[in-house]
Motif scaffolding. Sequence first.
Motif, PDB file in Angstrom:
ATOM      1  N   UNK A 165       1.148  21.186  25.568  1.00 53.97           N
ATOM      2  CA  UNK A 165       2.071  20.770  26.630  1.00 53.97           C
ATOM      3  C   UNK A 165       1.988  21.734  27.803  1.00 53.97           C
ATOM      4  N   UNK A 166       1.847  23.018  27.511  1.00 58.52           N
ATOM      5  CA  UNK A 166       1.726  23.999  28.593  1.00 58.52           C
ATOM      6  C   UNK A 166       0.459  23.754  29.409  1.00 58.52           C
ATOM      7  N   UNK A 167      -0.656  23.474  28.725  1.00 62.29           N
ATOM      8  CA  UNK A 167      -1.899  23.179  29.434  1.00 62.29           C
ATOM      9  C   UNK A 167      -1.754  21.928  30.294  1.00 62.29           C
ATOM     10  N   UNK A 168      -1.093  20.904  29.758  1.00 62.07           N
ATOM     11  CA  UNK A 168      -0.885  19.678  30.516  1.00 62.07           C
ATOM     12  C   UNK A 168      -0.013  19.934  31.744  1.00 62.07           C
ATOM     13  N   UNK A 211       9.096  21.295  30.699  1.00 63.27           N
ATOM     14  CA  UNK A 211       7.747  20.923  31.114  1.00 63.27           C
ATOM     15  C   UNK A 211       7.555  19.409  31.042  1.00 63.27           C
ATOM     16  N   UNK A 212       8.149  18.803  30.026  1.00 65.55           N
ATOM     17  CA  UNK A 212       8.101  17.343  29.904  1.00 65.55           C
ATOM     18  C   UNK A 212       8.769  16.686  31.106  1.00 65.55           C
ATOM     19  N   UNK A 251      10.734  32.565  36.035  1.00 65.99           N
ATOM     20  CA  UNK A 251      10.466  32.192  37.420  1.00 65.99           C
ATOM     21  C   UNK A 251       9.259  31.266  37.491  1.00 65.99           C
ATOM     22  N   UNK A 252       9.330  30.165  36.785  1.00 67.69           N
ATOM     23  CA  UNK A 252       8.304  29.144  36.825  1.00 67.69           C
ATOM     24  C   UNK A 252       8.913  27.849  37.317  1.00 67.69           C
ATOM     25  N   UNK A 253       8.056  26.944  37.753  1.00 68.92           N
ATOM     26  CA  UNK A 253       8.549  25.730  38.409  1.00 68.92           C
ATOM     27  C   UNK A 253       9.404  24.876  37.484  1.00 68.92           C
ATOM     28  N   UNK A 254       9.143  24.935  36.189  1.00 68.79           N
ATOM     29  CA  UNK A 254       9.934  24.082  35.284  1.00 68.79           C
ATOM     30  C   UNK A 254      11.280  24.707  34.927  1.00 68.79           C
TER      31      UNK A 254
END
Length: 488
Positions: A165-168, A211-212, A251-254
């Motif tokens: 999921x992280x790679x996606x 992330x989903x 501090x990530x976009x998700x």
Amino acid sequence: MSAPKSPAAGLAKSTNNIIRVGDQEYPLLDIRSTGDLILDVSFKNTAECTKSIPKDAIRELRSKKSPVPSPRIFYRVRLDTLKKHSEYFRTLLAPQFAEGVSVAETLSSLSKSNLNPAEIEAEKLPRVMIVDEDTATKTLGRELIFRDLLQVLHGASPLTSPFTTHALTVLIILADRFGGLPFLTRHFQKNLLSHKYQISQDKNGEEILRQKVLIQFHTDPGVRFAAATKELILRGSFRWSCNYDMSAEYQTSWWDLPHNLEAECAYRRTCVLRTIASIQSQFLAIYSSSRERQCKLGYDSSSSCDSFQLGEMVKFLTKKGLLSLVPFQSVSPEDSDYIWPEAYTGDVDYLINMLRQCPSYQIDHNHGRCGLRTKLLPALDFIKSCIDSGLGIRITASKNGPVFDSWIPPPTPKKSFYVANERGEDVDVAGENPKEFQFALVRPKMVWTGNNSNVERSAKGLFTAEIWDWVTEPESIGKSAGLGIRPQ
């Protein structure tokens, strides 16, 4: 000095694909061995990178106390393919930009020399330099996912395995940045639909859920995105808790959803919890302070039945941690010895199921339907149906970007002025009249009724109400019969 090691560097060296720049050698990845363009991409990484592809790369760097590598990778690609499927490259390589002019001149020079770009060595091909600074994903190893993006744009499948999921998520973010998202969404649809999200109950599970949400926002902002946001709202978030800090790990976009979606999800959860809490608040108030007898059987034991039901109600809610009995004396908020009640932070579905466990208390066999359970279950069923039908965020496209019907009320410019109504309640007569939800008017048909159907048939109407009345006895229905939600 050679370039820092990276997963892609090791892959390139294992296949003897390298390219020389001055006295240094760099990895060369052939997306197409007959490509006519070289992308010279520098991936800038810092110590803030907390994720990696492969998964153990960060752990290995930390154990060896090695510096975070910022690899420079060269990709051989097809110019016409990039311009066809990527808005970013179509614009960058246009004649009005220096990169486009340089590529065109180099290809023209090769043509005049009777050299076929598809057959010559990579060093002679035109190059385009790109710098990718990772401010969105904080992920080491993006060079592999960028390779996967180029693979998809050229009609092939990703090479990364396992494709987590992280790679996606990184793939989607890179596709969005480099303008290849529309093509990727169309031609990667099978992979997007079949991907399995392993969502656990810990912090890692929330990260995967977020992330989903981000993936669905970019690729399927319809039913699937609404379902993902509903799942996040029901679950709750560490991001919304009072002890949240903006450490590098988050501090990530998700962890900060775009287009005000973060605030919207948090507000909708608050609305749902207020609505559910209003059920127990109303019946506790009725059984503890109402002059009207709640047991309608007319027996000599009816008065005792009300007292019994109040006691069992308090006992059940307190045992479940849904009610706190606060002493009357004044206590300083700074008093460390006093345990203040905490707001519910768990899963909303779990909360509803916990309330469903309320037993059918009865003082004797004649009082089989006098307790909280008979009043609680229909209300919870209705709330659950509204959650399933309208809690998730539904996005529609517009010229200015994605839009949705926000539940967050706009700022009220009018100054509040309160007066007491006929029931002794304070009412703000300067602002808008508060909306009241009456379950007795909705329950018979279990549908929304009334004139304002566009608003009142939605979950928004229930969860953004300011007053709730869950009593369903016919005598509680006032003159405004026919309305599910009405202004006071």
